[in-house]
Design an enzyme around this catalytic site. Sequence first.
Site, PDB file in Angstrom:
ATOM      1  N   SER A 119       0.699  -1.146   0.078  1.00  0.00           N
ATOM      2  CA  SER A 119       0.170  -0.070   0.005  1.00  0.00           C
ATOM      3  C   SER A 119       0.744   1.201  -0.004  1.00  0.00           C
ATOM      4  O   SER A 119       0.344   2.321  -0.086  1.00  0.00           O
ATOM      5  CB  SER A 119      -0.867   0.052   1.233  1.00  0.00           C
ATOM      6  OG  SER A 119      -0.171   0.234   2.412  1.00  0.00           O
ATOM      7  N   LYS A 156       0.587   4.221   6.986  1.00  0.00           N
ATOM      8  CA  LYS A 156      -0.140   5.332   6.121  1.00  0.00           C
ATOM      9  C   LYS A 156       0.520   6.534   6.130  1.00  0.00           C
ATOM     10  O   LYS A 156       0.895   7.163   7.367  1.00  0.00           O
ATOM     11  CB  LYS A 156      -1.635   5.067   6.133  1.00  0.00           C
ATOM     12  CG  LYS A 156      -2.192   3.855   5.791  1.00  0.00           C
ATOM     13  CD  LYS A 156      -2.169   3.521   4.411  1.00  0.00           C
ATOM     14  CE  LYS A 156      -3.099   2.049   4.158  1.00  0.00           C
ATOM     15  NZ  LYS A 156      -2.136   1.021   4.737  1.00  0.00           N
TER      16      LYS A 156
END
Length: 202
Positions: A119, A156
């Site tokens: 990701s 993230k």
Amino acid sequence: MKLTARQSQVLDIIRRYVDETGYPPTRAEIAAELGFRSANAAEEHLRALARKGAIEMVPGASRGIRLPEAEEDLGLPVIGQVAAGSPILAQEHIEDHCTLQPGFFSPSADYLLRVRGMSMKDIGILDGDLLAVHSTQDVHNGQIVVARVGEEVTVKRFRREGNKVWLIAENEEFAPIEVDLAEQELFIEGLGVGVIRRSDLH
């Protein structure tokens, strides 16, 4: 030297304090970190560690704990798969130690987290890489964070506006994770301060 899981946790706390501050924790600080009700419980674990040679006790001092020199060179703990709901530095998550010193990164790293998935690939954080993490909850928009949403831990880019937080992937195939702080629990585990490539580990 075989330690119980709890003794290993106490030893990791001592190492972290020494790395971050230059001196060991007090009994009360160890007790607070582990959720003990009194410093006496910490004292029992310290005595057990001393009997096993993992630490040396200095009588009459509140911070009278000394790490043998050989023990100081283990380096940073490498955190593998994090079980849902349990502390990220729980002993069962530590799969190895890396001999890099915390001061190699700025701010200094407290542990290395093994990245799962792709990701964050667009900024070069790939599956199997180690993310150096500084333990803090003081993070700002645009920084790379390790966040716990519910019982899942994720890496993230952080963005917050009011009560809304977005955890943004660096891969267009992954949608941002939107968190409404009024309804959902979000805990920042730390700040990403560097990456060690998987290929550099071999």
